[in-house]
Structures are given as C-alpha cells and as structure tokens.
Design an enzyme around this catalytic site. Structure first.
Site, PDB file in Angstrom:
ATOM      1  CG  ASN A   9     -67.446  57.480 -42.927  1.00 42.21           C
ATOM      2  OD1 ASN A   9     -68.454  57.193 -41.531  1.00 42.21           O
ATOM      3  ND2 ASN A   9     -67.361  57.426 -43.837  1.00 42.21           N
ATOM      4  CD1 TRP A  10     -63.687  58.523 -37.258  1.00 41.78           C
ATOM      5  CD2 TRP A  10     -64.961  57.487 -35.268  1.00 41.78           C
ATOM      6  NE1 TRP A  10     -63.047  59.217 -36.073  1.00 41.78           N
ATOM      7  CE2 TRP A  10     -64.016  58.342 -35.035  1.00 41.78           C
ATOM      8  CE3 TRP A  10     -65.183  57.177 -33.865  1.00 41.78           C
ATOM      9  CZ2 TRP A  10     -63.705  59.646 -33.510  1.00 41.78           C
ATOM     10  CZ3 TRP A  10     -65.170  57.449 -32.588  1.00 41.78           C
ATOM     11  CH2 TRP A  10     -64.034  58.959 -31.917  1.00 41.78           C
ATOM     12  CE  LYS A  11     -65.932  53.657 -44.368  1.00 43.09           C
ATOM     13  NZ  LYS A  11     -65.332  53.033 -45.943  1.00 43.09           N
ATOM     14  CG  HIS A  96     -70.859  57.104 -46.950  1.00 46.54           C
ATOM     15  ND1 HIS A  96     -70.636  55.564 -47.856  1.00 46.54           N
ATOM     16  CD2 HIS A  96     -69.312  57.457 -46.747  1.00 46.54           C
ATOM     17  CE1 HIS A  96     -68.846  55.032 -47.637  1.00 46.54           C
ATOM     18  NE2 HIS A  96     -67.990  56.874 -47.530  1.00 46.54           N
ATOM     19  CD  GLU A  98     -68.724  52.203 -47.308  1.00 48.38           C
ATOM     20  OE1 GLU A  98     -69.646  52.639 -45.513  1.00 48.38           O
ATOM     21  OE2 GLU A  98     -67.652  52.019 -47.004  1.00 48.38           O
ATOM     22  CD  GLU A 168     -66.461  58.772 -49.637  1.00 43.83           C
ATOM     23  OE1 GLU A 168     -65.431  59.131 -49.091  1.00 43.83           O
ATOM     24  OE2 GLU A 168     -67.054  59.121 -49.148  1.00 43.83           O
ATOM     25  N   GLY A 174     -61.885  51.856 -48.866  1.00 44.77           N
ATOM     26  CA  GLY A 174     -61.613  50.711 -48.660  1.00 44.77           C
ATOM     27  C   GLY A 174     -60.694  49.868 -48.843  1.00 44.77           C
ATOM     28  CB  SER A 213     -57.325  54.235 -50.204  1.00 45.70           C
ATOM     29  OG  SER A 213     -58.641  53.361 -50.204  1.00 45.70           O
ATOM     30  N   GLY A 234     -61.962  57.196 -43.865  1.00 50.56           N
ATOM     31  CA  GLY A 234     -62.625  56.611 -43.257  1.00 50.56           C
ATOM     32  C   GLY A 234     -61.517  55.983 -42.757  1.00 50.56           C
ATOM     33  N   GLY A 235     -61.063  54.965 -43.190  1.00 42.86           N
ATOM     34  CA  GLY A 235     -59.343  54.070 -42.201  1.00 42.86           C
ATOM     35  C   GLY A 235     -59.182  54.876 -41.435  1.00 42.86           C
TER      36      GLY A 235
HETATM   37  C1  PEP Z   1     -65.099  56.627 -46.517  1.00 41.60           C
HETATM   38  O1  PEP Z   1     -65.815  55.996 -46.966  1.00 41.60           O
HETATM   39  O2  PEP Z   1     -66.250  57.671 -46.986  1.00 41.60           O
HETATM   40  C2  PEP Z   1     -63.469  56.327 -47.268  1.00 41.60           C
HETATM   41  C3  PEP Z   1     -63.706  57.639 -48.083  1.00 41.60           C
HETATM   42  O3  PEP Z   1     -62.668  55.254 -46.948  1.00 41.60           O
HETATM   43  P1  PEP Z   1     -61.431  55.176 -46.582  1.00 41.60           P
HETATM   44  O4  PEP Z   1     -60.868  56.414 -46.632  1.00 41.60           O
HETATM   45  O5  PEP Z   1     -61.648  54.018 -45.833  1.00 41.60           O
HETATM   46  O6  PEP Z   1     -61.323  54.538 -48.168  1.00 41.60           O
END
Ligand code: PEP
Length: 252
Positions: A9-11, A96, A98, A168, A174, A213, A234-235
């Site tokens: 997920n590149w956001k 998600h 967010e 999640e 994040g 994370s 994500g990251g």
């Molecule tokens: C996400 O937002 O789907 C996610 C898992 O982010 P991160 O890996 O950066 O915590």
C-alpha cells in the site's frame, strides 16, 4: 491451501515516474522470491495506468487503495470501481484505518463500496483493526468482530470466496511498533472464527494478512504463524528490495 499474499500500500507517496521505477525494481527482483507468494502493488490512482504498463509480463497484480461508493455520476473527485478495473486493477483496499479515521468511512459507506468492487470483479482487501485505546481496554476482539459483522456478513457465499482480510492494528501502522507474532496469531485465529460462524468451512480458505510496521526483519516470524497468510505493507513497500525481502519471509 490458502494463498500467501504480500500487498504493498503505497498510500500518497511517490510521483508517477518514481512509481514506475519502484515497480520496475519489484518486477526485476520478483524471480528471487517463491512463486508461491502472490504480490500485489497498490499505487495512487494517478499511477495506475503507468504502473499497469510496467507490470506487463509479470505475475504481480495491481490494486487500488480505494474506490467510490457510487457507480458513476456527479461525485466530484471520486474514482469509480469500474474505472480502476478498466485500468487493470484486480484488487481494491477498502476500509483502511486512515480512510475510516480521516475521511469518516463507516460500515454503511463500506457496504456500498463492496457492492461496487464486486460488480466490477475486483477482490476487496478489507481492513479491520483496533486503535491503541481499544487495545488497552481489551476491546480489540469486539472491534474487529463488529467491523466484520457490519460489512463482511453482508456478502454472499460466492463473494466471500473472493475476499482478502487485512488485520491492521492502528497503533502499529507507520509507528514502528509491530504486534508480536503471538498477538497477530491470536487475533487472526479469532477473525477466522468470526468468519467461520457465517461462512463455515470457506473461512479456512480466506487469506488474512497482517499489517502494521511489517518489515524484512519481522516478516518471517509473523508469517510463520498458522493463521497469518501474508502482509499488507505500507512504508516498507516503497523500497523494492524491502518489499521483496518481506515476500522471502515465507521461505524462512
Ligand atoms: C498500512 O497502512 O497498510 C501499513 C501497514 O503501513 P505500515 O506498514 O507503514 O505500518
């Protein structure tokens, strides 16, 4: 055998040209990771067509991070499920945290988005998870149960066969904090139980991903757990090397 999935997920990150470079890096290194892992990349809407082009000839699937709740029409700024499907998306992330937190997405909205996703042959990656306050109050089981009952329970048995769930915990997204492998297993097993009470044995086939994370250094331990079928990343999905290394977590 359940699918093993690593989805990125590149956001709201990367410019279109950077997204293409990132995709090329993932495509180039994909051969080093077991074919048994399905990779999915979910770039911003603006990158979908060029990323689709860069994915051509690979087995990496394309997904979007969201879709509109309506089919089409006067909804300024929205992007319909039919539009992302036409650009080659096979998946769409829905619910998600967010989007729930910053854009007020409720179960009512998500039910409508589910309808649009299935009408366009997209597989939803439906996200559930509790925030820190809820975890500390011991309410995490109730929170994910409600998020599933209010949305996933409205699917038909046929639709359910085409669903991916991502657990999640909001406190791990994040933040650098990761759920322990034991915490992930505990709630993934619980989610599967909640799914089974509506869909029976089909729940055993549903891929449940962990997100929060997840990185090369912790993926193997988390993915080794029985009810964890991969990750929503994500990251660490923003670096081809890390994203692929997470996929290698299945081999350890
Ligand atoms: C996400 O937002 O789907 C996610 C898992 O982010 P991160 O890996 O950066 O915590």
């Amino acid at each position: 055998m359940r699918k093993k999935i690593v989805a990125g997920n590149w956001k709201m990150n990367t410019l279109p040209a950077e997204g293409v470079e990132l995709t090329k890096g993932v495509v180039a290194g994909r051969g080093e990771v077991c074919k048994c892992v399905d990779f999915i990349v979910c770039p911003p809407f603006t990158h979908l067509s060029t990323v689709a082009e860069a994915l051509k000839g690979s087995d990496i699937a394309l997904g979007a991070q969201n879709c509109a709740a309506e089919e089409k029409g006067a909804y300024t700024g929205e992007v319909a499920a039919s539009m992302i499907a036409a650009l080659g998306c096979k998946y769409v992330i829905l619910g998600h945290s967010e989007r729930r937190q910053y854009y007020g997405e409720t179960s009512a909205t998500l039910n409508k988005k589910m309808v649009q996703a299935y009408a366009n042959n997209l597989t939803p990656i439906y996200c559930v998870g509790e925030n820190l306050e809820e975890r500390e109050a011991g309410k995490h089981f109730d929170v994910v149960k409600a998020q599933i009952e209010e949305v996933v329970y409205n699917l038909t048995a046929e639709q359910f066969k085409n669903l991916v769930i991502a657990y999640e915990p909001v406190w791990a997204i994040g933040t650098g904090k990761t759920a322990t492998a034991e915490q992930a297993q505990e709630i993934h097993a619980y989610i599967r139980k909640v799914l089974a009470s509506k869909f029976g044995a089909a729940a055993d086939e549903c891929a449940i991903l962990y997100g929060g994370s997840c990185k090369p250094s912790n993926a193997a331990e988390i993915f080794a757990k029985e009810d964890v079928d991969g990750g929503l990343i994500g990251g660490a999905a923003l670096k081809a090397e890390d994203f692929l290394a997470i996929g290698k977590g299945f081999e350890k």
